[in-house]
Design an enzyme around this catalytic site. Sequence first.
Site, PDB file in Angstrom:
ATOM      1  N   ASP A   1      -0.939   1.318  -0.606  1.00  0.00           N
ATOM      2  CA  ASP A   1      -0.989  -0.090  -0.203  1.00  0.00           C
ATOM      3  C   ASP A   1       0.438  -0.617  -0.054  1.00  0.00           C
ATOM      4  O   ASP A   1       1.311  -0.320  -0.862  1.00  0.00           O
ATOM      5  CB  ASP A   1      -1.755  -0.908  -1.248  1.00  0.00           C
ATOM      6  CG  ASP A   1      -2.141  -2.288  -0.740  1.00  0.00           C
ATOM      7  OD1 ASP A   1      -3.348  -2.548  -0.581  1.00  0.00           O
ATOM      8  OD2 ASP A   1      -1.229  -3.124  -0.507  1.00  0.00           O
TER       9      ASP A   1
ATOM     10  N   ASN B   1     -13.129  -5.602  -1.553  1.00  0.00           N
ATOM     11  CA  ASN B   1     -13.170  -7.036  -1.302  1.00  0.00           C
ATOM     12  C   ASN B   1     -14.058  -7.246  -0.090  1.00  0.00           C
ATOM     13  O   ASN B   1     -13.826  -6.653   0.971  1.00  0.00           O
ATOM     14  CB  ASN B   1     -11.759  -7.575  -1.049  1.00  0.00           C
ATOM     15  CG  ASN B   1     -10.892  -7.517  -2.296  1.00  0.00           C
ATOM     16  OD1 ASN B   1     -11.387  -7.699  -3.409  1.00  0.00           O
ATOM     17  ND2 ASN B   1      -9.612  -7.243  -2.123  1.00  0.00           N
TER      18      ASN B   1
ATOM     19  N   GLN C   1     -10.782 -10.390   1.343  1.00  0.00           N
ATOM     20  CA  GLN C   1     -10.685  -9.357   2.382  1.00  0.00           C
ATOM     21  C   GLN C   1      -9.844  -9.897   3.538  1.00  0.00           C
ATOM     22  O   GLN C   1     -10.144 -10.969   4.083  1.00  0.00           O
ATOM     23  CB  GLN C   1     -12.069  -8.938   2.896  1.00  0.00           C
ATOM     24  CG  GLN C   1     -11.978  -7.763   3.873  1.00  0.00           C
ATOM     25  CD  GLN C   1     -13.335  -7.247   4.343  1.00  0.00           C
ATOM     26  OE1 GLN C   1     -14.394  -7.796   3.992  1.00  0.00           O
ATOM     27  NE2 GLN C   1     -13.300  -6.198   5.149  1.00  0.00           N
ATOM     28  N   SER C   2      -8.800  -9.169   3.860  1.00  0.00           N
ATOM     29  CA  SER C   2      -7.905  -9.606   4.934  1.00  0.00           C
ATOM     30  C   SER C   2      -7.849  -8.601   6.072  1.00  0.00           C
ATOM     31  O   SER C   2      -7.371  -8.932   7.162  1.00  0.00           O
ATOM     32  CB  SER C   2      -6.492  -9.843   4.382  1.00  0.00           C
ATOM     33  OG  SER C   2      -5.973  -8.648   3.835  1.00  0.00           O
TER      34      SER C   2
ATOM     35  N   HIS D   1     -12.393  -0.695   3.245  1.00  0.00           N
ATOM     36  CA  HIS D   1     -11.405   0.038   2.444  1.00  0.00           C
ATOM     37  C   HIS D   1     -11.725  -0.126   0.969  1.00  0.00           C
ATOM     38  O   HIS D   1     -12.103  -1.194   0.506  1.00  0.00           O
ATOM     39  CB  HIS D   1      -9.978  -0.421   2.741  1.00  0.00           C
ATOM     40  CG  HIS D   1      -9.769  -1.903   2.733  1.00  0.00           C
ATOM     41  ND1 HIS D   1     -10.165  -2.714   3.769  1.00  0.00           N
ATOM     42  CD2 HIS D   1      -9.203  -2.723   1.814  1.00  0.00           C
ATOM     43  CE1 HIS D   1      -9.862  -3.965   3.492  1.00  0.00           C
ATOM     44  NE2 HIS D   1      -9.275  -4.002   2.305  1.00  0.00           N
TER      45      HIS D   1
ATOM     46  N   HIS E   1     -10.004  -0.093  -2.621  1.00  0.00           N
ATOM     47  CA  HIS E   1      -8.739  -0.134  -3.360  1.00  0.00           C
ATOM     48  C   HIS E   1      -8.896   0.744  -4.596  1.00  0.00           C
ATOM     49  O   HIS E   1      -9.877   0.611  -5.344  1.00  0.00           O
ATOM     50  CB  HIS E   1      -8.433  -1.551  -3.848  1.00  0.00           C
ATOM     51  CG  HIS E   1      -8.152  -2.568  -2.790  1.00  0.00           C
ATOM     52  ND1 HIS E   1      -6.882  -2.976  -2.456  1.00  0.00           N
ATOM     53  CD2 HIS E   1      -8.993  -3.276  -1.990  1.00  0.00           C
ATOM     54  CE1 HIS E   1      -6.948  -3.907  -1.516  1.00  0.00           C
ATOM     55  NE2 HIS E   1      -8.217  -4.107  -1.211  1.00  0.00           N
TER      56      HIS E   1
HETATM   57  P1  DGP Z   1      -7.921  -6.656   1.413  1.00  0.00           P
HETATM   58  O1  DGP Z   1      -7.189  -7.907   0.990  1.00  0.00           O
HETATM   59  O2  DGP Z   1      -8.979  -6.221   0.436  1.00  0.00           O
HETATM   60  O3  DGP Z   1      -8.420  -6.752   2.833  1.00  0.00           O
HETATM   61  O4  DGP Z   1      -6.835  -5.516   1.373  1.00  0.00           O
HETATM   62  C1  DGP Z   1      -5.998  -5.220   2.439  1.00  0.00           C
HETATM   63  C2  DGP Z   1      -4.839  -4.466   1.869  1.00  0.00           C
HETATM   64  O5  DGP Z   1      -4.199  -3.804   2.942  1.00  0.00           O
HETATM   65  C3  DGP Z   1      -3.775  -5.333   1.211  1.00  0.00           C
HETATM   66  O6  DGP Z   1      -3.709  -4.980  -0.176  1.00  0.00           O
HETATM   67  C4  DGP Z   1      -2.484  -4.983   1.912  1.00  0.00           C
HETATM   68  C5  DGP Z   1      -2.822  -3.740   2.693  1.00  0.00           C
HETATM   69  N1  DGP Z   1      -2.193  -3.647   3.994  1.00  0.00           N
HETATM   70  C6  DGP Z   1      -2.284  -4.536   5.009  1.00  0.00           C
HETATM   71  N2  DGP Z   1      -1.579  -4.115   6.068  1.00  0.00           N
HETATM   72  C7  DGP Z   1      -1.062  -2.909   5.719  1.00  0.00           C
HETATM   73  C8  DGP Z   1      -0.256  -1.962   6.404  1.00  0.00           C
HETATM   74  O7  DGP Z   1       0.150  -2.131   7.563  1.00  0.00           O
HETATM   75  N3  DGP Z   1       0.100  -0.841   5.725  1.00  0.00           N
HETATM   76  C9  DGP Z   1      -0.329  -0.617   4.441  1.00  0.00           C
HETATM   77  N4  DGP Z   1       0.058   0.528   3.870  1.00  0.00           N
HETATM   78  N5  DGP Z   1      -1.102  -1.477   3.769  1.00  0.00           N
HETATM   79  C10 DGP Z   1      -1.455  -2.617   4.407  1.00  0.00           C
END
Ligand code: DGP
Length: 115
Positions: free
Chosen positions: A32, A88, A95-96, A101, A103
Amino acid sequence: MSDPKCIFCRIIAADIPTKKVYEDDHVFAFEDTNPQAPTHVLIIPKKHFAGLKEAEAGDAELIGRCHLAAAQIARERKIEQGYRTVLNVGPGAGQSVFHLHVHLLGGRPLTWPPG
Ligand code: DGP
């Protein structure tokens, strides 16, 4: 199967660089970018679907594979004393990124309930 506008599909395709942790025919895992614990790995199915809400019966095996990959990574990282797998689901839960996914968080004490 994949969505060219999805950031996680682009990570799988290596359009966006990332620190890969694990890959097989069905699953991809990477660090992450904004870690919330010493181990914070995201495990995703290679097939694009938005999240748990949008999953169908045919996705059950893929969701299971993501969790088994998380367990394997946790074993390798020796964090089995206590780790957490989290999905999430929806913006209200944080969730973004709308590609399912899991975690994997561990390597520090994890309190309950989560925020
Ligand atoms: P969520 O908030 O549950 O949708 O988690 C999305 C996660 O994705 C957040 O912890 C940050 C990660 N993330 C977002 N963009 C990128 C990226 O470009 N590269 C990586 N390695 N992680 C990312």
